[in-house]
Design a protein around this motif. Structure first.
Motif, PDB file in Angstrom:
ATOM      1  N   GLY A 362       7.529  22.501  14.423  1.00 40.52           N
ATOM      2  CA  GLY A 362       6.829  22.209  13.182  1.00 40.52           C
ATOM      3  C   GLY A 362       5.611  21.350  13.476  1.00 40.52           C
ATOM      4  N   HIS A 363       4.479  21.734  12.953  1.00 37.96           N
ATOM      5  CA  HIS A 363       3.247  20.984  13.238  1.00 37.96           C
ATOM      6  C   HIS A 363       2.171  21.345  12.220  1.00 37.96           C
ATOM      7  CE1 HIS A 363       0.947  24.485  14.697  1.00 37.96           C
ATOM      8  NE2 HIS A 363       2.111  24.904  15.163  1.00 37.96           N
ATOM      9  N   THR A 364       1.131  20.556  12.177  1.00 45.39           N
ATOM     10  CA  THR A 364      -0.071  20.863  11.421  1.00 45.39           C
ATOM     11  C   THR A 364      -1.248  20.757  12.376  1.00 45.39           C
ATOM     12  OG1 THR A 364       0.870  19.959   9.383  1.00 45.39           O
ATOM     13  CG2 THR A 364      -1.524  20.234   9.460  1.00 45.39           C
ATOM     14  N   ARG A 365      -1.824  21.875  12.704  1.00 45.93           N
ATOM     15  CA  ARG A 365      -2.922  21.937  13.675  1.00 45.93           C
ATOM     16  C   ARG A 365      -2.516  21.300  15.006  1.00 45.93           C
ATOM     17  NH1 ARG A 365      -9.044  21.339  11.637  1.00 45.93           N
ATOM     18  NH2 ARG A 365      -9.230  22.247  13.720  1.00 45.93           N
ATOM     19  N   GLY A 366      -1.250  21.470  15.383  1.00 48.17           N
ATOM     20  CA  GLY A 366      -0.771  20.960  16.652  1.00 48.17           C
ATOM     21  C   GLY A 366      -0.209  19.557  16.598  1.00 48.17           C
ATOM     22  N   VAL A 367      -0.331  18.896  15.468  1.00 49.31           N
ATOM     23  CA  VAL A 367       0.163  17.526  15.311  1.00 49.31           C
ATOM     24  C   VAL A 367       1.559  17.575  14.697  1.00 49.31           C
ATOM     25  CG1 VAL A 367      -0.251  15.270  14.268  1.00 49.31           C
ATOM     26  CG2 VAL A 367      -2.189  16.699  14.956  1.00 49.31           C
ATOM     27  N   THR A 368       2.553  17.065  15.406  1.00 47.53           N
ATOM     28  CA  THR A 368       3.917  17.085  14.882  1.00 47.53           C
ATOM     29  C   THR A 368       4.189  15.829  14.064  1.00 47.53           C
ATOM     30  OG1 THR A 368       5.058  15.882  16.667  1.00 47.53           O
ATOM     31  CG2 THR A 368       4.570  18.232  17.037  1.00 47.53           C
ATOM     32  N   ALA A 369       5.371  15.798  13.439  1.00 44.39           N
ATOM     33  CA  ALA A 369       5.770  14.634  12.645  1.00 44.39           C
ATOM     34  C   ALA A 369       6.214  13.465  13.525  1.00 44.39           C
ATOM     35  CB  ALA A 369       6.898  15.024  11.687  1.00 44.39           C
ATOM     36  N   ARG A 370       6.407  13.720  14.810  1.00 47.78           N
ATOM     37  CA  ARG A 370       6.812  12.664  15.739  1.00 47.78           C
ATOM     38  C   ARG A 370       5.584  12.011  16.356  1.00 47.78           C
ATOM     39  NH1 ARG A 370      12.380  11.430  15.845  1.00 47.78           N
ATOM     40  NH2 ARG A 370      11.895  10.503  17.866  1.00 47.78           N
ATOM     41  N   GLN A 371       5.523  10.703  16.252  1.00 46.59           N
ATOM     42  CA  GLN A 371       4.395   9.949  16.782  1.00 46.59           C
ATOM     43  C   GLN A 371       4.135  10.307  18.249  1.00 46.59           C
ATOM     44  OE1 GLN A 371       2.379   7.462  15.245  1.00 46.59           O
ATOM     45  NE2 GLN A 371       1.190   7.679  17.117  1.00 46.59           N
ATOM     46  N   GLY A 372       2.912  10.764  18.539  1.00 45.89           N
ATOM     47  CA  GLY A 372       2.504  10.993  19.926  1.00 45.89           C
ATOM     48  C   GLY A 372       2.900  12.313  20.529  1.00 45.89           C
ATOM     49  N   LEU A 373       3.437  13.247  19.729  1.00 42.01           N
ATOM     50  CA  LEU A 373       3.834  14.544  20.278  1.00 42.01           C
ATOM     51  C   LEU A 373       2.985  15.650  19.663  1.00 42.01           C
ATOM     52  CD1 LEU A 373       5.632  16.279  22.054  1.00 42.01           C
ATOM     53  CD2 LEU A 373       7.336  16.301  20.210  1.00 42.01           C
ATOM     54  N   TYR A 374       2.383  16.466  20.523  1.00 39.49           N
ATOM     55  CA  TYR A 374       1.445  17.498  20.092  1.00 39.49           C
ATOM     56  C   TYR A 374       1.744  18.819  20.795  1.00 39.49           C
ATOM     57  CZ  TYR A 374      -1.101  13.268  18.732  1.00 39.49           C
ATOM     58  OH  TYR A 374      -1.451  12.048  18.193  1.00 39.49           O
ATOM     59  N   PHE A 375       1.263  19.903  20.176  1.00 42.89           N
ATOM     60  CA  PHE A 375       1.346  21.236  20.782  1.00 42.89           C
ATOM     61  C   PHE A 375      -0.046  21.850  20.802  1.00 42.89           C
ATOM     62  CE2 PHE A 375       5.730  20.547  19.807  1.00 42.89           C
ATOM     63  CZ  PHE A 375       6.438  21.309  20.735  1.00 42.89           C
ATOM     64  N   LEU A 376      -0.308  22.637  21.854  1.00 40.61           N
ATOM     65  CA  LEU A 376      -1.581  23.350  21.997  1.00 40.61           C
ATOM     66  C   LEU A 376      -1.317  24.735  22.577  1.00 40.61           C
ATOM     67  CD1 LEU A 376      -4.414  21.124  23.542  1.00 40.61           C
ATOM     68  CD2 LEU A 376      -4.448  22.321  21.360  1.00 40.61           C
ATOM     69  N   GLY A 377      -2.225  25.679  22.275  1.00 40.27           N
ATOM     70  CA  GLY A 377      -2.184  26.989  22.920  1.00 40.27           C
ATOM     71  C   GLY A 377      -1.225  27.978  22.307  1.00 40.27           C
ATOM     72  N   LEU A 378      -0.567  27.630  21.199  1.00 36.79           N
ATOM     73  CA  LEU A 378       0.335  28.576  20.557  1.00 36.79           C
ATOM     74  C   LEU A 378      -0.454  29.602  19.760  1.00 36.79           C
ATOM     75  CD1 LEU A 378       3.079  26.143  19.190  1.00 36.79           C
ATOM     76  CD2 LEU A 378       3.209  27.595  21.226  1.00 36.79           C
ATOM     77  N   PRO A 379       0.009  30.835  19.681  1.00 43.89           N
ATOM     78  CA  PRO A 379      -0.658  31.831  18.836  1.00 43.89           C
ATOM     79  C   PRO A 379      -0.720  31.336  17.389  1.00 43.89           C
ATOM     80  CG  PRO A 379       1.002  32.858  20.246  1.00 43.89           C
ATOM     81  CD  PRO A 379       1.193  31.386  20.375  1.00 43.89           C
ATOM     82  N   TRP A 380      -1.877  31.418  16.806  1.00 41.05           N
ATOM     83  CA  TRP A 380      -2.078  30.969  15.428  1.00 41.05           C
ATOM     84  C   TRP A 380      -1.614  29.516  15.239  1.00 41.05           C
ATOM     85  CZ3 TRP A 380      -4.905  32.521  11.397  1.00 41.05           C
ATOM     86  CH2 TRP A 380      -5.398  33.830  11.394  1.00 41.05           C
ATOM     87  N   LEU A 381      -1.858  28.683  16.236  1.00 42.61           N
ATOM     88  CA  LEU A 381      -1.622  27.255  16.057  1.00 42.61           C
ATOM     89  C   LEU A 381      -2.399  26.781  14.829  1.00 42.61           C
ATOM     90  CD1 LEU A 381      -0.572  24.625  18.028  1.00 42.61           C
ATOM     91  CD2 LEU A 381      -3.017  24.182  17.757  1.00 42.61           C
ATOM     92  N   HIS A 382      -3.645  27.244  14.743  1.00 41.61           N
ATOM     93  CA  HIS A 382      -4.457  26.967  13.548  1.00 41.61           C
ATOM     94  C   HIS A 382      -5.237  28.187  13.095  1.00 41.61           C
ATOM     95  CE1 HIS A 382      -6.660  24.926  10.478  1.00 41.61           C
ATOM     96  NE2 HIS A 382      -7.819  25.071  11.092  1.00 41.61           N
ATOM     97  N   THR A 383      -5.888  28.877  14.038  1.00 38.36           N
ATOM     98  CA  THR A 383      -6.647  30.084  13.719  1.00 38.36           C
ATOM     99  C   THR A 383      -6.214  31.212  14.652  1.00 38.36           C
ATOM    100  OG1 THR A 383      -8.452  29.632  15.274  1.00 38.36           O
ATOM    101  CG2 THR A 383      -8.652  28.679  13.045  1.00 38.36           C
ATOM    102  N   TRP A 384      -6.780  32.385  14.412  1.00 32.71           N
ATOM    103  CA  TRP A 384      -6.503  33.543  15.265  1.00 32.71           C
ATOM    104  C   TRP A 384      -6.788  33.242  16.733  1.00 32.71           C
ATOM    105  CZ3 TRP A 384      -9.981  36.094  18.378  1.00 32.71           C
ATOM    106  CH2 TRP A 384      -9.545  37.307  18.931  1.00 32.71           C
TER     107      TRP A 384
END
Length: 416
Positions: A362-384
């Motif tokens: 779960g994230h918003t533009r790669g920013v998760t609800a947990r302080q300091g934890l992020y995701f990048l490079g996922l399909p449709w993380l934010h855009t195509w």
């Protein structure tokens, strides 16, 4: 135990993009890569692989495409050369050959990463390992005759590497359609199990369809404003190719030329494969998407009074006379099966409660609800373009800016 302000997990284009912006912010960090930098591009692509999007969309941070063919499509070797240049440009602090085995949150804040080369701690972690980890192979594969060679699309290299005989390709997404074409062009007898993947035109009304969609702002639509919202992440990519300068992939034309098409593979009884009677419906659905995209371009051209050549809807040149639901392996002389039905993500090593019921973070533009934890490079993380060369820079910049801002706020709070 070594501590870093930020640890980036994954040394592909996403992880390196994160390092590019972390260096701009002067944030202490390291990139941990299980294999070698950009390993997937080097090890999981077939010999004739090329981009399906124009070269001009290669816009990694600080390293846009500058070659002589912006509307061409880089081949596998050219892609690797481009990535080698990006690696040199970023010059990321990297530890290769380091597999992260488990990550947990520390009671005092930050994260602990247990790896194959010891333990590390970090205030922030950016998980940039992508979303394609575990090849999907159905259980019926276990019951195929042992003399049949079975590989996943990630293992396919060229037609000559397969045993002589007919080949069954299961799946008609981007990889399946292109691998089936590669075998077909080499003169191999191909059986293709066609799924529900959509398709699109390569060129329409004088320009590449990607150029039109970019002009129309499609690649700037975020998942939060897309009509399907997060459901767009479940969409299968359209099949098309950049091979030989770029062209449509028309499965009906392949069938007209001798490729044997079936519906979705359902089961195996003895040595007989069973297929759903949905080939006609799947072909029609793919064509409908093709025509719908073109119709949206027609509308845009009309609304903006753009001078462009006339376009016409696609007209099928072949249709199945009847639905075939069975294929006997021995009689068809099939000696190889290539599974092209995708991958599943594997974040089992991330022992932090940020995942939904489908094991997706779960994230918003790669920013998760947990302080300091992020995701990048996922399909449709934010855009195509989030999982591609075209959009990962924008995502990486956003994540690092958020990381830098929250880190500064925390430091100020601690100082007070």
């Amino acid at each position: 135990m070594t501590h870093y302000t930020t640890i980036v997990v994954g040394g592909g284009q996403a992880g390196l993009s994160a390092s590019y912006y972390l260096q701009q912010q002067d944030i202490n960090h390291v990139v941990l890569e299980k294999h070698t930098l950009t390993h997937t591009w080097r090890s999981q692509r077939w010999d004739a692989f090329c981009l399906v999007t124009p070269n001009w969309q290669c816009a990694l941070p600080g390293y846009p495409y500058t070659g002589n063919e912006p509307h061409g499509f880089m081949t596998k070797d050219q892609i690797i050369d481009y990535l080698d240049g990006f690696i040199a440009k970023v010059n990321a602090p990297t530890k290769e050959g380091v597999a992260v085995q488990r990550m947990t949150a520390r009671p005092e804040g930050g994260y602990l990463l247990n790896t194959s080369k010891g333990d590390f701690t970090a205030d922030h972690v950016i998980i940039a390992s992508g979303g394609y980890h575990t090849p999907i192979i159905p259980r019926l594969a276990e019951r195929l005759p042992t003399q049949i060679t079975q590989i996943h699309s990630e293992q396919y290299r060229n037609p000559q590497a397969l045993p002589e005989g007919a080949v069954l390709v299961v799946g008609s997404g981007q990889s399946g359609a292109q691998i089936a074409e590669d075998l077909h062009l080499a003169g191999r007898k191909v059986y293709l199990a066609v799924g529900d993947a959509p398709r699109c035109a390569r060129l329409y009304r004088g320009k590449d369809v990607v150029d039109w969609l970019a002009q129309m702002g499609y690649y700037d639509i975020g998942v939060d404003t897309h009509p399907l919202r997060e459901g767009v992440r479940d969409n299968t990519n359209h099949y098309v190719t950049g091979r030989d300068g770029g062209r449509d992939i028309d499965l009906r034309r392949f069938a007209h030329e001798g490729m044997q098409l079936f519906g979705r593979l359902e089961s195996l009884e003895g040595t007989t494969l069973k297929f759903a009677c949905d080939l006609g419906a799947n072909l029609e659905a793919a064509d409908a998407v093709y025509n719908r995209i073109n119709a949206s371009i027609d509308k845009y051209i009309a609304e903006h009074s753009i001078d462009a050549p006339i376009g016409t809807p696609y007209t099928p040149l072949w249709a199945p006379k009847e639905e075939r639901s069975e294929l006997e392996l021995t009689a068809s002389a099939i000696t190889s099966v290539i599974w092209c039905i995708g991958f599943q993500p594997d974040f089992s090593w991330v022992d932090v409660p940020v995942f939904n019921g489908r094991s997706y973070p779960g994230h918003t533009r790669g920013v998760t609800a947990r302080q300091g934890l992020y995701f990048l490079g996922l399909p449709w993380l934010h855009t195509w373009g989030s999982g591609r060369f075209s959009g990962v820079a924008r995502d990486a910049q956003y994540v690092v800016q958020h990381l830098a801002a929250t880190g500064l706020c925390r430091e100020r709070q601690q100082a007070v």
